[in-house]
Scaffold this motif. Structure first.
Motif, PDB file in Angstrom:
ATOM      1  N   LYS A 115       0.868  -1.273   0.007  1.00  0.00           N
ATOM      2  CA  LYS A 115       0.062   0.028   0.133  1.00  0.00           C
ATOM      3  C   LYS A 115       0.871   1.394   0.020  1.00  0.00           C
ATOM      4  CE  LYS A 115      -3.673  -2.039   2.538  1.00  0.00           C
ATOM      5  NZ  LYS A 115      -4.803  -2.062   3.835  1.00  0.00           N
ATOM      6  N   LEU A 116       0.419   2.291  -0.722  1.00  0.00           N
ATOM      7  CA  LEU A 116       1.132   3.643  -0.849  1.00  0.00           C
ATOM      8  C   LEU A 116       0.123   4.662   0.170  1.00  0.00           C
ATOM      9  CD1 LEU A 116       2.555   3.940  -4.341  1.00  0.00           C
ATOM     10  CD2 LEU A 116       3.769   3.326  -2.065  1.00  0.00           C
ATOM     11  N   HIS A 117       0.669   5.591   0.924  1.00  0.00           N
ATOM     12  CA  HIS A 117      -0.193   6.435   1.315  1.00  0.00           C
ATOM     13  C   HIS A 117       0.592   7.787   1.038  1.00  0.00           C
ATOM     14  CE1 HIS A 117      -2.164   3.200   3.776  1.00  0.00           C
ATOM     15  NE2 HIS A 117      -0.693   2.864   4.013  1.00  0.00           N
ATOM     16  N   ASN A 118      -0.374   8.854   0.757  1.00  0.00           N
ATOM     17  CA  ASN A 118       0.137  10.238   0.434  1.00  0.00           C
ATOM     18  C   ASN A 118      -0.964  11.006   1.219  1.00  0.00           C
ATOM     19  OD1 ASN A 118       0.806  12.568  -0.720  1.00  0.00           O
ATOM     20  ND2 ASN A 118       1.758  11.750  -2.499  1.00  0.00           N
ATOM     21  N   ALA A 119      -0.486  11.910   2.128  1.00  0.00           N
ATOM     22  CA  ALA A 119      -1.511  12.849   2.792  1.00  0.00           C
ATOM     23  C   ALA A 119      -1.529  14.078   2.112  1.00  0.00           C
ATOM     24  CB  ALA A 119      -0.872  13.185   4.387  1.00  0.00           C
ATOM     25  N   VAL A 152       9.478  10.535  -8.094  1.00  0.00           N
ATOM     26  CA  VAL A 152      10.623  10.532  -8.483  1.00  0.00           C
ATOM     27  C   VAL A 152      11.375  11.462  -9.068  1.00  0.00           C
ATOM     28  CG1 VAL A 152      10.190   7.864  -8.319  1.00  0.00           C
ATOM     29  CG2 VAL A 152       9.872   9.295 -10.475  1.00  0.00           C
ATOM     30  N   SER A 153      10.787  12.406  -9.637  1.00  0.00           N
ATOM     31  CA  SER A 153      11.367  13.399 -10.074  1.00  0.00           C
ATOM     32  C   SER A 153      10.318  14.574 -10.324  1.00  0.00           C
ATOM     33  CB  SER A 153      11.428  13.151 -12.078  1.00  0.00           C
ATOM     34  OG  SER A 153      12.087  14.295 -12.513  1.00  0.00           O
ATOM     35  N   ALA A 154      11.006  15.714  -9.709  1.00  0.00           N
ATOM     36  CA  ALA A 154      10.221  16.614  -9.105  1.00  0.00           C
ATOM     37  C   ALA A 154       9.761  17.692 -10.199  1.00  0.00           C
ATOM     38  CB  ALA A 154      10.925  17.615  -8.265  1.00  0.00           C
ATOM     39  N   GLY A 155       8.593  18.417  -9.931  1.00  0.00           N
ATOM     40  CA  GLY A 155       8.151  19.202 -10.939  1.00  0.00           C
ATOM     41  C   GLY A 155       6.496  18.952 -11.158  1.00  0.00           C
ATOM     42  N   VAL A 156       5.950  20.138 -11.560  1.00  0.00           N
ATOM     43  CA  VAL A 156       4.338  19.642 -12.034  1.00  0.00           C
ATOM     44  C   VAL A 156       4.166  19.893 -13.517  1.00  0.00           C
ATOM     45  CG1 VAL A 156       1.849  20.157 -11.583  1.00  0.00           C
ATOM     46  CG2 VAL A 156       3.696  20.043  -9.918  1.00  0.00           C
ATOM     47  N   GLY A 192       5.316  15.391  -9.883  1.00  0.00           N
ATOM     48  CA  GLY A 192       6.154  14.649  -9.450  1.00  0.00           C
ATOM     49  C   GLY A 192       7.129  15.097  -8.121  1.00  0.00           C
ATOM     50  N   THR A 193       6.504  16.019  -7.628  1.00  0.00           N
ATOM     51  CA  THR A 193       7.176  16.507  -6.468  1.00  0.00           C
ATOM     52  C   THR A 193       6.371  15.823  -5.226  1.00  0.00           C
ATOM     53  OG1 THR A 193       7.492  18.644  -7.042  1.00  0.00           O
ATOM     54  CG2 THR A 193       7.628  18.584  -4.683  1.00  0.00           C
ATOM     55  N   ASN A 194       4.956  15.790  -5.300  1.00  0.00           N
ATOM     56  CA  ASN A 194       4.121  15.151  -4.176  1.00  0.00           C
ATOM     57  C   ASN A 194       3.918  13.695  -4.637  1.00  0.00           C
ATOM     58  OD1 ASN A 194       4.210  17.146  -2.386  1.00  0.00           O
ATOM     59  ND2 ASN A 194       3.061  18.462  -3.851  1.00  0.00           N
ATOM     60  N   GLY A 195       4.043  13.131  -5.535  1.00  0.00           N
ATOM     61  CA  GLY A 195       3.851  11.917  -5.870  1.00  0.00           C
ATOM     62  C   GLY A 195       2.321  11.372  -6.172  1.00  0.00           C
ATOM     63  N   TYR A 196       1.582  12.360  -7.086  1.00  0.00           N
ATOM     64  CA  TYR A 196       0.224  11.809  -7.561  1.00  0.00           C
ATOM     65  C   TYR A 196      -0.067  12.312  -8.941  1.00  0.00           C
ATOM     66  CZ  TYR A 196      -1.101  16.678  -5.967  1.00  0.00           C
ATOM     67  OH  TYR A 196      -1.300  18.113  -5.766  1.00  0.00           O
ATOM     68  N   VAL A 197      -1.327  11.932  -9.474  1.00  0.00           N
ATOM     69  CA  VAL A 197      -1.454  12.139 -10.732  1.00  0.00           C
ATOM     70  C   VAL A 197      -2.985  12.642 -10.702  1.00  0.00           C
ATOM     71  CG1 VAL A 197      -2.164  11.465 -13.163  1.00  0.00           C
ATOM     72  CG2 VAL A 197       0.113  10.850 -11.997  1.00  0.00           C
ATOM     73  N   GLN A 198      -3.557  13.767 -11.380  1.00  0.00           N
ATOM     74  CA  GLN A 198      -4.901  14.067 -11.544  1.00  0.00           C
ATOM     75  C   GLN A 198      -5.262  13.870 -12.959  1.00  0.00           C
ATOM     76  OE1 GLN A 198      -4.084  17.999  -9.224  1.00  0.00           O
ATOM     77  NE2 GLN A 198      -6.151  17.570  -8.296  1.00  0.00           N
ATOM     78  N   ILE A 199      -6.743  13.486 -13.066  1.00  0.00           N
ATOM     79  CA  ILE A 199      -7.164  13.434 -14.497  1.00  0.00           C
ATOM     80  C   ILE A 199      -7.924  14.792 -14.475  1.00  0.00           C
ATOM     81  CG2 ILE A 199      -8.779  12.240 -15.913  1.00  0.00           C
ATOM     82  CD1 ILE A 199      -8.119   9.626 -14.502  1.00  0.00           C
ATOM     83  N   VAL A 200      -7.583  15.776 -15.242  1.00  0.00           N
ATOM     84  CA  VAL A 200      -8.172  17.032 -15.505  1.00  0.00           C
ATOM     85  C   VAL A 200      -9.374  16.982 -16.185  1.00  0.00           C
ATOM     86  CG1 VAL A 200      -7.762  19.478 -16.303  1.00  0.00           C
ATOM     87  CG2 VAL A 200      -5.693  18.061 -15.100  1.00  0.00           C
ATOM     88  N   SER A 201      -9.366  16.204 -17.362  1.00  0.00           N
ATOM     89  CA  SER A 201     -10.623  16.084 -18.369  1.00  0.00           C
ATOM     90  C   SER A 201     -10.826  14.685 -18.404  1.00  0.00           C
ATOM     91  CB  SER A 201     -10.428  16.817 -19.593  1.00  0.00           C
ATOM     92  OG  SER A 201      -9.512  16.271 -20.205  1.00  0.00           O
ATOM     93  N   LYS A 202     -11.951  14.112 -18.200  1.00  0.00           N
ATOM     94  CA  LYS A 202     -12.261  12.793 -18.390  1.00  0.00           C
ATOM     95  C   LYS A 202     -12.550  12.286 -19.834  1.00  0.00           C
ATOM     96  CE  LYS A 202     -14.416  12.192 -13.638  1.00  0.00           C
ATOM     97  NZ  LYS A 202     -15.595  11.843 -13.007  1.00  0.00           N
TER      98      LYS A 202
END
Length: 888
Positions: free
Chosen positions: A769-773, A785-789, A873-883
């Motif tokens: 499991k991965l947790h990310n507050a 793993v590689s910073a930036g958005v 890539g800084t905080n470790g998540y991906v958002q789907i902006v448009s479905k």
């Protein structure tokens, strides 16, 4: 056997072509003395006779052959047309008479369950469960004949057609029998799995139970109770609220009725009956020799078995000679290659840890399961010292795997390893680790790190030439034995001569990060270190990517050449290339590139995968992507800019410290920059040697083709090294074609399996499991793993040879290894399902300065092609902006 009707006592598992999967199983269990309600089977001969009466079915079958499984509207239209047509066909009189006679013999006044039984059903590789129809509480000959016709028609329901197309079954070769079985009116019924279908644990029996007929459970009308039994004890009981049940109606058919409130939360099966049913399940499993999915009913205190089929969803488990619990990690996840390998590929890789084993043949450390190589780390886990180091290393490779191993280590078996086992491991590792530790110490504190790459390159060149010489002097089975010995000795050599440099770089990285965080805080240190990592020198994979981009610049000058590369095929690629304007010069540059890097490819740890030098057209999509996504020379400018930023970051890092610390921090920066780029050298050594071994193996394969033992050279890819040696010594040749046919079928089946990160010898898939507050709601969580958005268009790429990247596209892939590197110069961001901080894609992404998140389970399924996504890539998540996919 041209009979329309067969009694259960006349059939068994050998009669699948006549009785279908369900009918054959019921006959098999009847003969085995299991508690199966009596009945008979209307054979596939009856179905085929019925179909032959139609003049239209051949044309309708032709239309079915042209379908793809996702053409839902066409499937719906054609399926309805076929069912309506079958309803119009008159059943032959002699067939009707034989079915009615069988009914009279079994008992006309009884109620029956009438079930479809296809020949491609309840198979070891595909269950087809629920694809055809079932009719319950059928009474009398009129209802029975009507139900039989409906069962035949149900072979062409939308779901059945789509399932066959997707699984590659020919519609003409799948026939339908019909099972007519005396109805049991159970107080309680359900499904039993003799292995946990969720975790895969082979010693856990999982039972679902609800009141009334089992159709309420199968149809999803109720949530059943869940009981689990292990070792003769109930280990789990989950009592659900069962609001309704399905019961038989006296005149035929069924009715759904609400349960009284006081009964809804009652335990459906008493404990004693749970254990009795579990014991019956083990008996059935023992009879079939594999795990079973069993339908059962409890009536008047007695269990009845209504059906049993193989569980086809379980991941295969390697066999072990002892009863000890073993924990295995998937080698493919470590090496960023989760696709199944052919037997030769696994056989070669399995020799790497030979130096650790007393008897590598009897107790192999690397074992095959589902076409993947699994490393048995049980012995290493017995040592507390080694255990903690394993977790540290795995955390850098794949956090989900590290988390899963941590979960596995909670098992009691790993709390204490034997002193003898710990001593044995230490004795094996000491001659390697002690000298390596000394070299790491010297590299960290004394030696000039700038000379490291030259020394490593000299070692690689030397070992490659030595191996080439040894192979040229060997032939026949001795060639295969030489390869086994060389692979077994490879790791100690590479660790002490090559990997020590990157180990030093990793240690320097950790020390530098610790000091910098203490001085500047987490955020500023992360920014500075991400810049310091850019454009690292001596990375053979990065250099390869830059040179391929140079090659792309050569091609972009010639429009006709670009058009050719877009449509190029493997056959005659280089020959046709020379005929294109500009193709001659480009071909010369390509030859130079292949001379240096032609031994590489996607999935390069599998010796059987075609190398770029064997099939250079694999590079065409990357070349086109480079041309589309950037200007000429842009890759070199970016790399130079990265070098400049890294140099500035190094100066800024050093400036943060006082005079007495500057010298040590300056040393760490210097070691970091000089050695971290060498992280690909040890794998590059392996890949170069694998190419030599492959050439030698194919040379021996040609000998086997000449004498008629093999039909094609590539057939050796489906054999192990030992099997090939046996063939070269004129042993084991008799059944080789049968073995090859089976192995090829298994490899095709393995392509469909989703391989786990961590697997136990009991079949349990241990999940991490991965947790990310910091992640927003709905985001996909992974490892940063590689910073930036960055925000861009998702491009789902399963194989690099199919890649088409445009400017601003974000690469979403199952994994990336060095064979994917050419795409990195085109991608604006990276997402992978596998990986950690120190894996290939992560390192290259940091060097190129593109944001990256890895280790997102099922990313290629959860993210749709063409949608807009944001990669943090800084905080470790991906958002789907448009479905919805963009129109571009």
């Amino acid at each position: 056997m041209n009979k329309y009707v067969l009694s259960f006592t006349e059939i068994d598992k050998a009669h699948l072509p006549l009785a279908g999967g369900k009918g054959a199983n019921l006959g098999e269990m009847t003969k085995a003395g299991l508690p199966v309600p009596t009945g008979f089977c209307i054979s596939t001969f009856a179905y085929r006779t019925f179909i032959k009466a139609s003049r239209e079915m051949d044309g309708l079958f032709d239309q079915l052959d042209q379908l793809t499984y996702d053409e839902l509207e066409r499937i719906r239209f054609l399926g309805k047309r076929i069912r309506e047509h079958l309803a119009s066909i008159v059943m032959p009189v002699d067939m009707k008479s034989e079915i009615v006679r069988a009914l009279d013999k079994t008992g006309r006044d009884k109620a029956y369950a009438v079930r479809s039984s296809a020949t491609a059903e309840d198979l070891p590789t595909a269950s087809f469960a629920g694809q055809q129809d079932t009719y319950l509480n059928v009474r009398g000959s009129v209802q029975l004949l009507h139900a039989v016709r409906d069962c035949w028609a149900s072979l062409f329901t939308d779901r059945a057609i789509s399932y066959r197309v997707k699984n590659g079954f020919d519609h003409r070769s799948v026939f339908l029998a019909v099972v007519v079985q005396e109805m049991v009116f159970p107080e309680v019924s359900g499904i039993m799995f003799t292995a946990d279908p969720i975790s895969g644990h082979r010693n856990t029996i999982s039972i679902d139970a609800s009141f009334g007929l089992g159709e309420a459970l199968v149809s999803g009308l109720v949530t059943a109770d869940l009981y689990q039994v292990r070792g003769g004890e109930i280990v789990k009981k989950q009592i659900s609220k069962k609001e309704a049940a399905i019961y038989a109606v006296p005149g035929g058919g069924t009715v759904t009725e609400p349960l009284p409130y006081e009964k809804q939360t009652l335990q459906a099966l008493p404990d004693a009956k749970i254990l009795e049913l579990a014991a019956l399940g083990r008996k059935i499993e023992a009879h079939y020799g594999r795990e079973q999915d069993i339908e059962w009913g409890l009536s008047d205190g007695r269990f009845y078995i209504l059906q049993s089929r193989p569980i086809t969803s379980l991941y295969p488990v390697p066999s072990f000679s002892d009863e000890k619990l073993h924990v295995m990690i998937n080698f493919g996840y470590i090496q960023m290659m989760t696709d199944p390998m052919k037997p030769l590929g696994i056989s070669v890789l399995s020799r790497i840890p030979d130096f650790l084993a007393n008897d590598p043949e009897a107790r192999p450390i690397i074992r095959e399961a589902g076409g993947r190589a699994f490393v048995d780390i049980t012995g290493a886990l017995s040592s507390k010292f080694v255990r903690s180091r394993i977790l540290t290393v795995l955390n850098g490779m794949d956090q989900l795997m590290a988390s899963a191993v941590s979960e596995a280590m909670k098992r009691i078996e790993f709390q204490y390893g034997s002193a003898r086992e710990r001593f044995r491991i230490a004795a094996r590792l000491a001659p390697i680790i002690v000298p390596a530790a000394g070299k790491v110490f010297a590299n960290l504190f004394f030696k000039a790190p700038e000379k490291a790459e030259q020394q490593a390159a000299a070692f690689i060149a030397n070992i490659v030439e030595e191996t080439r010489g040894k192979l040229s002097g060997a032939s026949g089975a001795e060639t295969i034995r030489l390869i086994k010995r060389e692979m077994g000795n490879l790791l100690p050599d590479v660790l002490s001569k090559v990997a020590v440099y990157v180990l030093t770089g990793v240690i320097a990285s950790g020390k530098l990060e610790k000091k910098l965080k203490k001085k500047t805080g987490n955020e500023q240190s992360a920014v500075l270190l991400s810049k310091l990592y850019k454009s690292l020198p001596h990375n053979v994979t990065t250099e390869m990517g830059l040179e391929l981009a140079d090659l792309s610049d050569q091609a972009r000058k010639h429009p006709e050449l670009i058009r050719y590369l877009r449509e190029a095929k493997s056959e005659g690629f280089l020959e046709e290339l020379a005929k294109i304007p500009g193709g001659g010069d480009f071909a010369n540059e390509l030859e130079c590139f292949l001379e240096k890097y032609g031994v590489r490819c996607a999935g390069e740890i599998d010796i059987t995968n075609p190398r770029w030098c064997e099939d250079p057209v694999q590079l065409a999509p990357s070349i086109i992507s480079n041309i589309q996504s950037g200007a000429a020379g842009e890759h070199r400018r970016k790399f130079k800019q990265g070098e400049k930023e890294a140099e500035e970051a190094g100066c800024e890092i050093i400036s943060q410290f006082r005079l007495f610390e500057k010298r040590w921090v300056s040393r760490l920066v210097r070691v970091y920059r000089s050695l971290m780029g060498m992280r690909e050298h040890h794998k590059y050594t392996l890949v170069k040697l694998l190419h030599l071994y492959k050439q030698a193996i194919l040379k021996e394969a040609r000998t086997l083709v000449k004498v008629g033992i093999l039909q094609r050279e590539e057939d050796v890819f489906y054999l192990t090294l030992d099997e090939m040696a046996g063939l070269l010594e004129n042993r084991e040749a008799g059944s080789i074609q049968s073995i090859l046919k089976t192995r090829k079928q298994e490899h095709a089946s393995n392509q469909k399996l989703k391989s786990p990160r961590v697997l136990t010898s009991e079949g349990e898939i241990v999940a991490g499991k991965l947790h990310n507050a910091k992640s927003p709601e709905g985001a996909l969580i992974g490892t940063p793993v590689s910073a930036g958005v960055v925000e861009g268009t998702a491009r789902i790429i399963i194989k690099p040879e199919d890649a088409k990247l445009n400017p601003g596209d974000i690469l979403v892939a199952p994994y990336t290894d060095p064979g994917w590197t050419p795409l990195f110069t085109s991608a604006a961001g990276l997402i992978t399902e596998v990986g950690g901080m120190m894996t290939h894609g992560s390192v290259v992404a940091r060097e190129y300065g593109i944001p990256a998140v890895v280790g997102i389970e099922k990313a290629t399924e959860l993210i749709r092609e063409g949608v807009q996504i944001r990669v943090d890539g800084t905080n470790g998540y991906v958002q789907i902006v448009s479905k919805e996919p963009s129109s571009n």
